[in-house]
Design a protein around this motif. Structure first.
Motif, mmCIF file in Angstrom:
data_model
loop_
_atom_site.group_PDB
_atom_site.id
_atom_site.type_symbol
_atom_site.label_atom_id
_atom_site.label_comp_id
_atom_site.label_asym_id
_atom_site.label_seq_id
_atom_site.Cartn_x
_atom_site.Cartn_y
_atom_site.Cartn_z
ATOM 1 N N GLU A 121 4.778 -18.724 -1.474
ATOM 2 C CA GLU A 121 4.455 -20.074 -0.994
ATOM 3 C C GLU A 121 5.693 -20.821 -0.509
ATOM 4 O OE1 GLU A 121 1.391 -22.182 -3.569
ATOM 5 O OE2 GLU A 121 2.095 -20.630 -4.942
ATOM 6 N N LEU A 122 6.869 -20.354 -0.903
ATOM 7 C CA LEU A 122 8.096 -21.076 -0.550
ATOM 8 C C LEU A 122 8.554 -20.700 0.856
ATOM 9 C CD1 LEU A 122 10.202 -20.572 -3.822
ATOM 10 C CD2 LEU A 122 8.606 -22.424 -3.275
ATOM 11 N N PRO A 123 8.792 -21.683 1.728
ATOM 12 C CA PRO A 123 9.359 -21.377 3.042
ATOM 13 C C PRO A 123 10.708 -20.681 2.863
ATOM 14 C CG PRO A 123 8.603 -23.654 2.961
ATOM 15 C CD PRO A 123 8.535 -23.121 1.561
ATOM 16 N N GLU A 124 10.970 -19.691 3.714
ATOM 17 C CA GLU A 124 12.239 -18.966 3.629
ATOM 18 C C GLU A 124 13.378 -19.819 4.191
ATOM 19 O OE1 GLU A 124 12.109 -14.491 4.135
ATOM 20 O OE2 GLU A 124 13.041 -15.123 6.008
ATOM 21 N N ASP A 125 13.084 -20.562 5.229
ATOM 22 C CA ASP A 125 14.084 -21.390 5.901
ATOM 23 C C ASP A 125 14.522 -22.553 4.996
ATOM 24 O OD1 ASP A 125 15.341 -22.252 8.641
ATOM 25 O OD2 ASP A 125 14.399 -24.054 7.797
ATOM 26 N N THR A 126 15.847 -22.738 4.888
ATOM 27 C CA THR A 126 16.393 -23.745 3.975
ATOM 28 C C THR A 126 15.870 -25.145 4.264
ATOM 29 O OG1 THR A 126 18.428 -22.442 3.799
ATOM 30 C CG2 THR A 126 18.507 -24.719 3.044
ATOM 31 N N ILE A 127 15.866 -25.526 5.537
ATOM 32 C CA ILE A 127 15.462 -26.886 5.891
ATOM 33 C C ILE A 127 13.970 -27.096 5.639
ATOM 34 C CG2 ILE A 127 15.344 -28.568 7.775
ATOM 35 C CD1 ILE A 127 17.844 -27.174 8.952
ATOM 36 N N GLU A 128 13.174 -26.070 5.964
ATOM 37 C CA GLU A 128 11.738 -26.179 5.680
ATOM 38 C C GLU A 128 11.490 -26.254 4.177
ATOM 39 O OE1 GLU A 128 9.306 -23.217 7.594
ATOM 40 O OE2 GLU A 128 10.458 -23.365 9.449
ATOM 41 N N LEU A 129 12.280 -25.511 3.405
ATOM 42 C CA LEU A 129 12.111 -25.530 1.951
ATOM 43 C C LEU A 129 12.461 -26.912 1.385
ATOM 44 C CD1 LEU A 129 11.516 -24.002 -0.705
ATOM 45 C CD2 LEU A 129 13.934 -23.350 -0.766
ATOM 46 N N ALA A 130 13.508 -27.529 1.920
ATOM 47 C CA ALA A 130 13.907 -28.858 1.442
ATOM 48 C C ALA A 130 12.781 -29.868 1.636
ATOM 49 C CB ALA A 130 15.165 -29.309 2.171
ATOM 50 N N ARG A 131 12.103 -29.771 2.774
ATOM 51 C CA ARG A 131 10.989 -30.675 3.045
ATOM 52 C C ARG A 131 9.775 -30.331 2.178
ATOM 53 N NH1 ARG A 131 9.470 -33.994 7.442
ATOM 54 N NH2 ARG A 131 11.322 -33.461 8.636
ATOM 55 N N TYR A 132 9.555 -29.025 2.024
ATOM 56 C CA TYR A 132 8.397 -28.542 1.268
ATOM 57 C C TYR A 132 8.452 -28.995 -0.203
ATOM 58 C CZ TYR A 132 5.479 -25.065 -1.168
ATOM 59 O OH TYR A 132 4.564 -24.449 -1.975
ATOM 60 N N LEU A 133 9.666 -29.041 -0.759
ATOM 61 C CA LEU A 133 9.790 -29.305 -2.193
ATOM 62 C C LEU A 133 9.526 -30.761 -2.571
ATOM 63 C CD1 LEU A 133 12.860 -27.082 -3.188
ATOM 64 C CD2 LEU A 133 10.440 -26.727 -3.761
ATOM 65 N N ILE A 134 9.521 -31.671 -1.592
ATOM 66 C CA ILE A 134 9.216 -33.072 -1.904
ATOM 67 C C ILE A 134 7.773 -33.163 -2.412
ATOM 68 C CG2 ILE A 134 8.957 -35.405 -0.979
ATOM 69 C CD1 ILE A 134 11.848 -34.523 -1.076
ATOM 70 N N GLY A 135 7.623 -33.777 -3.585
ATOM 71 C CA GLY A 135 6.296 -33.921 -4.183
ATOM 72 C C GLY A 135 5.959 -32.820 -5.179
ATOM 73 N N LYS A 136 6.681 -31.687 -5.118
ATOM 74 C CA LYS A 136 6.426 -30.598 -6.053
ATOM 75 C C LYS A 136 7.018 -30.951 -7.421
ATOM 76 C CE LYS A 136 4.491 -28.156 -2.800
ATOM 77 N NZ LYS A 136 4.708 -29.094 -1.660
ATOM 78 N N THR A 137 6.736 -30.122 -8.406
ATOM 79 C CA THR A 137 7.129 -30.418 -9.784
ATOM 80 C C THR A 137 8.209 -29.456 -10.254
ATOM 81 O OG1 THR A 137 4.831 -31.082 -10.184
ATOM 82 C CG2 THR A 137 6.239 -30.805 -12.114
#
Length: 209
Positions: A20-36
DNA sequence: GTATGGATGTTCT
DNA sequence: GAACATCCATACT
């Protein structure tokens, strides 16, 4: 040690799978907002909602991984979803989530949490009594979550890892983007992500919009 | 509320 | 010796 919990969690939070985690660093940084972010320790469970991150991608001169792998930064080169924890400024631990493919350095610095579970434990660890002051800033976040060198290199996606990433307890609101905090190199790049309007975000309030 | 400067230890030059 | 993905206390508006 007396602030009431602002959030009630109903039911269990599922662990995020690596797929489920984006491989790309920048996409991952955005993806993690709101996660726990969850840390199960002997005293109980510490958890918080991620409201602020910074990306340190491939080719970024401000990233610890920029000049290649060293004993300090080797966790940044692991498969995505591992913890990279480093010590800085003589007193602070900071936690990143590794990104990119194995052997390629990239990471997402976790800069602020909205506390969810174990708030009294976190307040005790931090020596503060307001939820707003528990995990606003990367060093405070690590202190509150009981994270130090002993968590460096942990696989956040392993089945029984005590430190792990969970699904959103509450969906993220609109996400803002600004320059990163405290850098001299690559200071102009817009690689800091945060949940707009969250009072748990670090830095000047004018950035909240 | 904002601004400033010192403390502190590891890593790299 | 310098730099550093920071924090805290203190001073001031």
């Amino acid at each position: 040690m007396s602030s009431p919990s602002p959030i009630k969690i109903n039911g269990r939070i599922g662990r995020l799978r690596r797929s489920e985690l984006p491989e790309d660093t920048i996409e991952l940084a955005r993806y993690l907002i709101g996660k726990t972010l969850v840390h199960d320790i002997p005293d109980g469970r510490l958890s918080g909602r991620i409201v602020e991150t910074e990306a340190y991608p491939i080719g970024d001169a401000a990233a610890h991984s920029f000049r290649g792998e060293t004993p300090r930064n080797k966790s940044m080169f692991l498969k995505r979803g591992h913890a990279y924890v480093y010590f800085t400024y003589g007193s602070c631990w900071c936690m990143n989530v590794s990104a990119e493919t194995p052997g390629v350095g990239g990471g997402v610095l976790l800069r602020a949490l909205e506390p969810l579970e174990g708030i009294e434990l976190m307040e005790k660890r931090r020596g503060v009594s307001r939820a707003l002051d528990i995990a606003r800033g990367p060093g405070r976040l690590a202190a509150a979550m009981s994270i130090d060198r002993s968590q460096d290199g942990l696989d956040l996606c392993a089945r029984a890892s005590p430190l792990w990433l969970g699904a959103s307890a509450r969906p993220a609101g609109p996400i803002g983007v600004t320059t990163r905090i405290g850098l001299s190199r690559e200071a102009h790049r817009l690689l800091r992500f945060y949940e707009k309007g969250s009072p748990f975000v670090s830095g000047p309030r004018r950035l909240l919009e």
